[in-house]
Design a protein around this motif. Structure first.
Motif, PDB file in Angstrom:
ATOM      1  N   GLN A  79       0.854  -1.181   0.000  1.00  0.00           N
ATOM      2  CA  GLN A  79       0.000   0.000   0.000  1.00  0.00           C
ATOM      3  C   GLN A  79       0.896   1.239   0.000  1.00  0.00           C
ATOM      4  O   GLN A  79       1.978   1.218   0.577  1.00  0.00           O
ATOM      5  N   PRO A  80       0.431   2.338  -0.594  1.00  0.00           N
ATOM      6  CA  PRO A  80       1.212   3.575  -0.544  1.00  0.00           C
ATOM      7  C   PRO A  80       1.009   4.286   0.792  1.00  0.00           C
ATOM      8  O   PRO A  80      -0.033   4.146   1.436  1.00  0.00           O
ATOM      9  N   PHE A  81       2.001   5.048   1.190  1.00  0.00           N
ATOM     10  CA  PHE A  81       1.961   5.764   2.456  1.00  0.00           C
ATOM     11  C   PHE A  81       0.660   6.564   2.631  1.00  0.00           C
ATOM     12  O   PHE A  81       0.068   6.578   3.707  1.00  0.00           O
ATOM     13  N   GLY A  82       0.200   7.207   1.587  1.00  0.00           N
ATOM     14  CA  GLY A  82      -0.988   8.057   1.659  1.00  0.00           C
ATOM     15  C   GLY A  82      -2.265   7.347   2.091  1.00  0.00           C
ATOM     16  O   GLY A  82      -3.215   7.992   2.524  1.00  0.00           O
ATOM     17  N   ARG A  83      -2.306   6.046   1.989  1.00  0.00           N
ATOM     18  CA  ARG A  83      -3.501   5.290   2.403  1.00  0.00           C
ATOM     19  C   ARG A  83      -3.499   4.987   3.894  1.00  0.00           C
ATOM     20  O   ARG A  83      -4.521   4.572   4.442  1.00  0.00           O
ATOM     21  N   ALA A  84      -2.362   5.144   4.559  1.00  0.00           N
ATOM     22  CA  ALA A  84      -2.231   4.695   5.943  1.00  0.00           C
ATOM     23  C   ALA A  84      -3.135   5.448   6.924  1.00  0.00           C
ATOM     24  O   ALA A  84      -3.857   4.811   7.698  1.00  0.00           O
ATOM     25  N   GLN A  85      -3.100   6.776   6.925  1.00  0.00           N
ATOM     26  CA  GLN A  85      -3.891   7.499   7.932  1.00  0.00           C
ATOM     27  C   GLN A  85      -5.386   7.244   7.794  1.00  0.00           C
ATOM     28  O   GLN A  85      -6.053   6.977   8.787  1.00  0.00           O
ATOM     29  N   PRO A  86      -5.946   7.273   6.565  1.00  0.00           N
ATOM     30  CA  PRO A  86      -7.367   6.939   6.459  1.00  0.00           C
ATOM     31  C   PRO A  86      -7.686   5.526   6.957  1.00  0.00           C
ATOM     32  O   PRO A  86      -8.731   5.296   7.565  1.00  0.00           O
ATOM     33  N   MET A  87      -6.781   4.574   6.719  1.00  0.00           N
ATOM     34  CA  MET A  87      -7.010   3.210   7.187  1.00  0.00           C
ATOM     35  C   MET A  87      -6.927   3.141   8.711  1.00  0.00           C
ATOM     36  O   MET A  87      -7.762   2.499   9.355  1.00  0.00           O
ATOM     37  N   VAL A  88      -5.919   3.792   9.284  1.00  0.00           N
ATOM     38  CA  VAL A  88      -5.794   3.831  10.755  1.00  0.00           C
ATOM     39  C   VAL A  88      -7.045   4.456  11.357  1.00  0.00           C
ATOM     40  O   VAL A  88      -7.620   3.925  12.307  1.00  0.00           O
ATOM     41  N   ASP A  89      -7.477   5.572  10.813  1.00  0.00           N
ATOM     42  CA  ASP A  89      -8.671   6.257  11.334  1.00  0.00           C
ATOM     43  C   ASP A  89      -9.902   5.353  11.258  1.00  0.00           C
ATOM     44  O   ASP A  89     -10.677   5.264  12.210  1.00  0.00           O
ATOM     45  N   ALA A  90     -10.073   4.667  10.132  1.00  0.00           N
ATOM     46  CA  ALA A  90     -11.239   3.796   9.948  1.00  0.00           C
ATOM     47  C   ALA A  90     -11.203   2.605  10.904  1.00  0.00           C
ATOM     48  O   ALA A  90     -12.223   2.255  11.510  1.00  0.00           O
ATOM     49  N   ILE A  91     -10.044   1.984  11.044  1.00  0.00           N
ATOM     50  CA  ILE A  91      -9.935   0.835  11.954  1.00  0.00           C
ATOM     51  C   ILE A  91     -10.153   1.283  13.393  1.00  0.00           C
ATOM     52  O   ILE A  91     -10.888   0.644  14.149  1.00  0.00           O
ATOM     53  N   TRP A  92      -9.558   2.400  13.780  1.00  0.00           N
ATOM     54  CA  TRP A  92      -9.716   2.914  15.152  1.00  0.00           C
ATOM     55  C   TRP A  92     -11.196   3.156  15.446  1.00  0.00           C
ATOM     56  O   TRP A  92     -11.709   2.775  16.484  1.00  0.00           O
ATOM     57  N   ARG A  93     -11.865   3.797  14.488  1.00  0.00           N
ATOM     58  CA  ARG A  93     -13.303   4.078  14.632  1.00  0.00           C
ATOM     59  C   ARG A  93     -14.102   2.783  14.700  1.00  0.00           C
ATOM     60  O   ARG A  93     -15.006   2.635  15.519  1.00  0.00           O
ATOM     61  N   ASP A  94     -13.765   1.832  13.835  1.00  0.00           N
ATOM     62  CA  ASP A  94     -14.447   0.539  13.811  1.00  0.00           C
ATOM     63  C   ASP A  94     -14.299  -0.198  15.142  1.00  0.00           C
ATOM     64  O   ASP A  94     -15.201  -0.925  15.557  1.00  0.00           O
ATOM     65  N   LEU A  95     -13.178   0.004  15.826  1.00  0.00           N
ATOM     66  CA  LEU A  95     -12.943  -0.615  17.127  1.00  0.00           C
ATOM     67  C   LEU A  95     -13.620   0.150  18.267  1.00  0.00           C
ATOM     68  O   LEU A  95     -13.511  -0.235  19.426  1.00  0.00           O
ATOM     69  N   GLY A  96     -14.296   1.255  17.921  1.00  0.00           N
ATOM     70  CA  GLY A  96     -14.993   2.044  18.937  1.00  0.00           C
ATOM     71  C   GLY A  96     -14.071   2.937  19.746  1.00  0.00           C
ATOM     72  O   GLY A  96     -14.410   3.330  20.863  1.00  0.00           O
ATOM     73  N   LEU A  97     -12.922   3.282  19.177  1.00  0.00           N
ATOM     74  CA  LEU A  97     -11.937   4.101  19.893  1.00  0.00           C
ATOM     75  C   LEU A  97     -11.901   5.511  19.339  1.00  0.00           C
ATOM     76  O   LEU A  97     -12.321   5.758  18.208  1.00  0.00           O
ATOM     77  N   ARG A  98     -11.389   6.415  20.148  1.00  0.00           N
ATOM     78  CA  ARG A  98     -11.204   7.806  19.727  1.00  0.00           C
ATOM     79  C   ARG A  98      -9.717   8.115  19.705  1.00  0.00           C
ATOM     80  O   ARG A  98      -8.930   7.392  20.290  1.00  0.00           O
ATOM     81  N   HIS A  99      -9.346   9.171  19.045  1.00  0.00           N
ATOM     82  CA  HIS A  99      -7.979   9.678  19.026  1.00  0.00           C
ATOM     83  C   HIS A  99      -6.975   8.664  18.475  1.00  0.00           C
ATOM     84  O   HIS A  99      -6.104   8.177  19.198  1.00  0.00           O
ATOM     85  N   PRO A 100      -7.066   8.334  17.192  1.00  0.00           N
ATOM     86  CA  PRO A 100      -6.122   7.377  16.599  1.00  0.00           C
ATOM     87  C   PRO A 100      -4.705   7.956  16.572  1.00  0.00           C
ATOM     88  O   PRO A 100      -4.519   9.176  16.600  1.00  0.00           O
TER      89      PRO A 100
END
Length: 151
Positions: free
Chosen positions: A29-50
């Motif tokens: 994956q390219p670097f640019g995809r990382a933050q959106p993926m981290v944000d989505a996974i964090w949100r999916d796990l019910g967490l705040r502040h990724p």
């Protein structure tokens, strides 16, 4: 200076990961995809502040990536499973720097992420973990969610 306990499983985890996880990955994956993926996974796990995603320093020769509760550093391109590995580090550490390295909490969280996002059943991976001598906690929860620690 506070000494961290030895990361006794590190080499075994890396060898296991090379044999069992990397071959099942879906590519880079390219670097640019990382933050959106981290944000989505964090949100999916019910967490705040990724954690914030940052580039891995160019002079870094030994690290593939690294992470703690506040930041995750990746190279310009990375294998998809590596993001889950680093997210497990973010989930198993605190802003104060407490972590169990590649210990049972980390491995339990990593297995949960592998199962949820790469569809690798923990039950199917368990025999190879036992054979590699790797301990994991199937009920692991993020370290920062323990009583007295904030998200």
């Amino acid at each position: 200076m506070m000494r961290r306990p030895a990361d006794r499983q590190r080499a075994r985890v890396y060898a296991w990961e090379d044999a069992e996880v990397a071959p099942r990955g879906g590519g880079t994956q390219p670097f640019g995809r990382a933050q959106p993926m981290v944000d989505a996974i964090w949100r999916d796990l019910g967490l705040r502040h990724p954690p914030a995603v940052e580039p891995l320093p160019r002079q870094s020769r030994r690290l593939q990536a690294d992470a703690n509760r506040l930041r995750l550093r990746l190279p310009p391109e990375w294998p998809d499973w590596l993001l889950l590995h680093e997210l497990a580090h973010a989930l198993s550490s605190t802003a104060e720097g407490h972590s169990d390295g590649h210990g049972p909490r980390f491995m339990g969280l990593y297995l949960q992420l592998l199962e949820r996002y790469m569809r690798l059943p923990a039950a199917a991976l368990a025999p190879s973990l036992r054979a590699a001598g790797i301990a994991w906690d199937p009920a692991a929860r993020p370290l920062f969610l323990e009583p007295g620690r904030g998200d």
